[in-house]
Design an enzyme around this catalytic site. Sequence first.
Site, PDB file in Angstrom:
ATOM      1  N   HIS A   1      37.881   2.064  -1.674  1.00 20.25           N
ATOM      2  CA  HIS A   1      38.561   3.182  -2.331  1.00 20.25           C
ATOM      3  C   HIS A   1      39.972   3.299  -1.758  1.00 20.25           C
ATOM      4  CE1 HIS A   1      38.945   6.916  -4.541  1.00 20.25           C
ATOM      5  NE2 HIS A   1      39.408   7.495  -3.449  1.00 20.25           N
TER       6      HIS A   1
ATOM      7  N   TYR B   1      44.075  11.713  -8.590  1.00 20.88           N
ATOM      8  CA  TYR B   1      44.107  12.992  -7.887  1.00 20.88           C
ATOM      9  C   TYR B   1      45.298  13.026  -6.930  1.00 20.88           C
ATOM     10  CZ  TYR B   1      41.839  10.359  -4.044  1.00 20.88           C
ATOM     11  OH  TYR B   1      41.540   9.441  -3.065  1.00 20.88           O
TER      12      TYR B   1
ATOM     13  N   ASP C   1       4.811  20.426 -11.368  1.00 22.08           N
ATOM     14  CA  ASP C   1       4.271  21.048 -12.575  1.00 22.08           C
ATOM     15  C   ASP C   1       3.639  19.933 -13.402  1.00 22.08           C
ATOM     16  OD1 ASP C   1       4.286  23.401 -14.600  1.00 22.08           O
ATOM     17  OD2 ASP C   1       5.267  21.789 -15.706  1.00 22.08           O
TER      18      ASP C   1
ATOM     19  N   GLU D   1      -3.505  12.515 -25.923  1.00 18.11           N
ATOM     20  CA  GLU D   1      -2.812  11.451 -25.214  1.00 18.11           C
ATOM     21  C   GLU D   1      -3.847  10.366 -24.951  1.00 18.11           C
ATOM     22  OE1 GLU D   1       0.574  14.056 -22.820  1.00 18.11           O
ATOM     23  OE2 GLU D   1      -1.097  13.181 -21.709  1.00 18.11           O
ATOM     24  N   LEU D   2      -3.528   9.149 -25.360  1.00 15.15           N
ATOM     25  CA  LEU D   2      -4.458   8.026 -25.267  1.00 15.15           C
ATOM     26  C   LEU D   2      -3.941   7.026 -24.239  1.00 15.15           C
ATOM     27  CD1 LEU D   2      -4.947   7.683 -29.099  1.00 15.15           C
ATOM     28  CD2 LEU D   2      -6.666   8.547 -27.493  1.00 15.15           C
TER      29      LEU D   2
END
Length: 801
Positions: A225, A250, A531, A630-631
Amino acid sequence: MREKARVVVIGGGVGGCSILYWLTKLGWTDSVLVDRADLTSGSTFHSAGLVGQLRGSLSLTKMMMSSVELYRTLGAEVDLETGWREVGSLRLASSPERMEELSRQAGWAQTFGLPLELISADDAQQLFPPMSTEGVLGAAFLPTDGYIDPSQLTFALAEGARRGGAEILTHTRVTGIPVERGRVQGVVTDKGTIEADVVVNAGGMFAQELGALAGVNVPLVPMAHEYLVTKPAGLPTEMPTMRDPSLLVYFRSESGGLIMGGYERDPAPWSLDGIPPDFNGKLLAEDWERFEPLLENAIRRVPDLEGMDVVKLINGPEAFTPDNEFILGPTDVRGFWVAAGFCAHGLAGAGGMGKLVAEWIAEGVPSLDVWEMDSRRFGSAYRSRAYTLARTTEVYSTYYDVKYPGHERQAGRPLRVSPAYARLGELGAAFGEKSGWERANWFEPNAAQGDESLRPKGWAGRLWSPAIGAEARACRESAALFDETSFAKIEVSGEGAAAFLESMCANRVARDVGAITYTQMLNRHGGIECDFTVTRLAEDRFRIVTGTAFGQHDLAWIRSNAPEDGSVTVADVTSQYACFGLWGPKAREILQPLTPTLLDFPYMRAAELAVGPVPCLALRVTYVGELGWELYCPSELGLRLWDELWAGGLGHGLVAGGYKAIDSLRLEKGYRVWGADITPDDTPFEAGLGFAVKLDKGEFTGREALLGKQEPERRLCCLLLADPRAVALGSEPVRVDGRAVGRVTSGGYGYTVERSIAYAYLPAADAVPGREVEVESFGERVAGEVAAEPLFDPASERVRA
């Protein structure tokens, strides 16, 4: 040299010193930092030092804000200069799309508590006099941003850590990280061995090779950089920092001159075969040829730059990651932590990052939702150097690009594909990618049955197709077939599996064989860590199915809490099984002729059956709010299963559906998305998921935190917007009586209810159906109201049909 410590931090850059500083603040005084050379001798010393706070998520922004809070006071605390200059920041917009981006960010800033304001080009020039306003349509100004001296900051943090009791050992090279029975034992150095229960790899660009010593992959790539430093030219010293993303550059003030850098389109990965062992406190050779296009852009924005004398072109390696975010947190080796991959914004985040990681180590859970930075988010694909390089090169070269909702990255694709991938392509799939998987967003031939007039306004309509609506309606009116093979699948087995899952899940999951349970796993604060659904396959075997993007997270959470006595085995079985979702009112008509098993088992039950010649596990669940299954079948049989289902549905109006239709359908049913609607910062009672919590079942993680909190102060609400084509994208401010009281968690269009839907947490007093709200979208306030949920089939008669 000491032989034992409570924690060893490897790396004397700004990140390592910040973690050490905050550990001592938390009472971990028996802490040691080791560095192969001197403090700041890796990437820290050559950082440009810009500090910007506004990011694309609340957690990242809070971390940056925490950094600024520290930088304001650290110097006085340790009696050392840090170089902190709170001069503010400018971000320019040179196109209508950039102005829209700034307007969207201004809305975020309100919800994050940042005083960002949109200003004119002339106002920007007043703040940054040498800039040209040519082509500039406006700017965003954030007065609390600034810049800092990287070395001075690091030395100040180190001094604070020493005062807190920590020890810093420079010129001490780590040569080994012993691991026994999955736990870190300490570090071996060229000066001796230090035993420790906790080791933190804060090695910056050296983090990958340090991780390898412990058997942990840290996917990052050093990128060369560059930025230039000019001689003093009489410029104001208190100018704000300035970014012009359209020009990829910048700027910041430096002693009356300028520092100017940018992110080129043709980045230069460096030292991919290993960093030289003596590369300490060094820079790379100036590369003017690569820097020239950025310099030309910079002169367009600051014409005086052309006549300034250049002191030096700084060219130094910075560690970048495949998704341009930090790599933080625990790993699969217990006690071994990573804090690396700062992606050239390490100075902005270092102060807050150190606090976050130190709290995480000391308290066991982070104070913020950090999944987007979690070290365990990267899958096994990132063990490939070529794949990591391709992904990292792409994020660097597009660093300043506008990222529209639904933006799809292209590097390294395709990688993981379903057995039905070829069939999806033949059907005209518009593929997206998630966690390396190719997934159908929609099927473009279905657009002919869609309605172009429903295209959402603005950004929400850029990456969109009428096919989405056609597929959603087909699922409601006949049936749709979805390839869900990418869903993560985790099996928990062993004699202790049932007891372990009961201790971790908020719902009862150790029910009879064949039962499917929707549940959450919580942290000790009651926040939602996972979840998913849990299916009991046998007395000692359970299968968890979770979202594609969350498999790595959920696997890590479960494994990190699993007993170590061998009574529980946790396995990722995602790639072993294909999965297809068949949903819609005609789903039974399609499936029953294909199997001899009577499809009379109820909702939330599983059964083994055969579809044609293919053995399957059928789960009667839904994420769209329709009858169906769902298979799951072995992956090698997946193509045959798709073909059987597709052929069986041809006379019933079966349509191939994509994930964008699923998202619309789940919004109409109020199904939550982890990471957006529900996070580790939200409890089930706040999220409207109290029905999945069984406080009376006995102890489970998070139970104590939930006791007495069944009536929360805020609640997740369904909002209906008055303008059906104004679609919320996430993080938009939500107002009640003119007050900003929340922000959008997710949103979209419901093709059945024909309304724009959004979800947001509101104060409990405002979380009542009929309450009028306003959602701010790109600077405009859209009227709406709180609605009772679910919007579609509130009695769930269709899913139980």
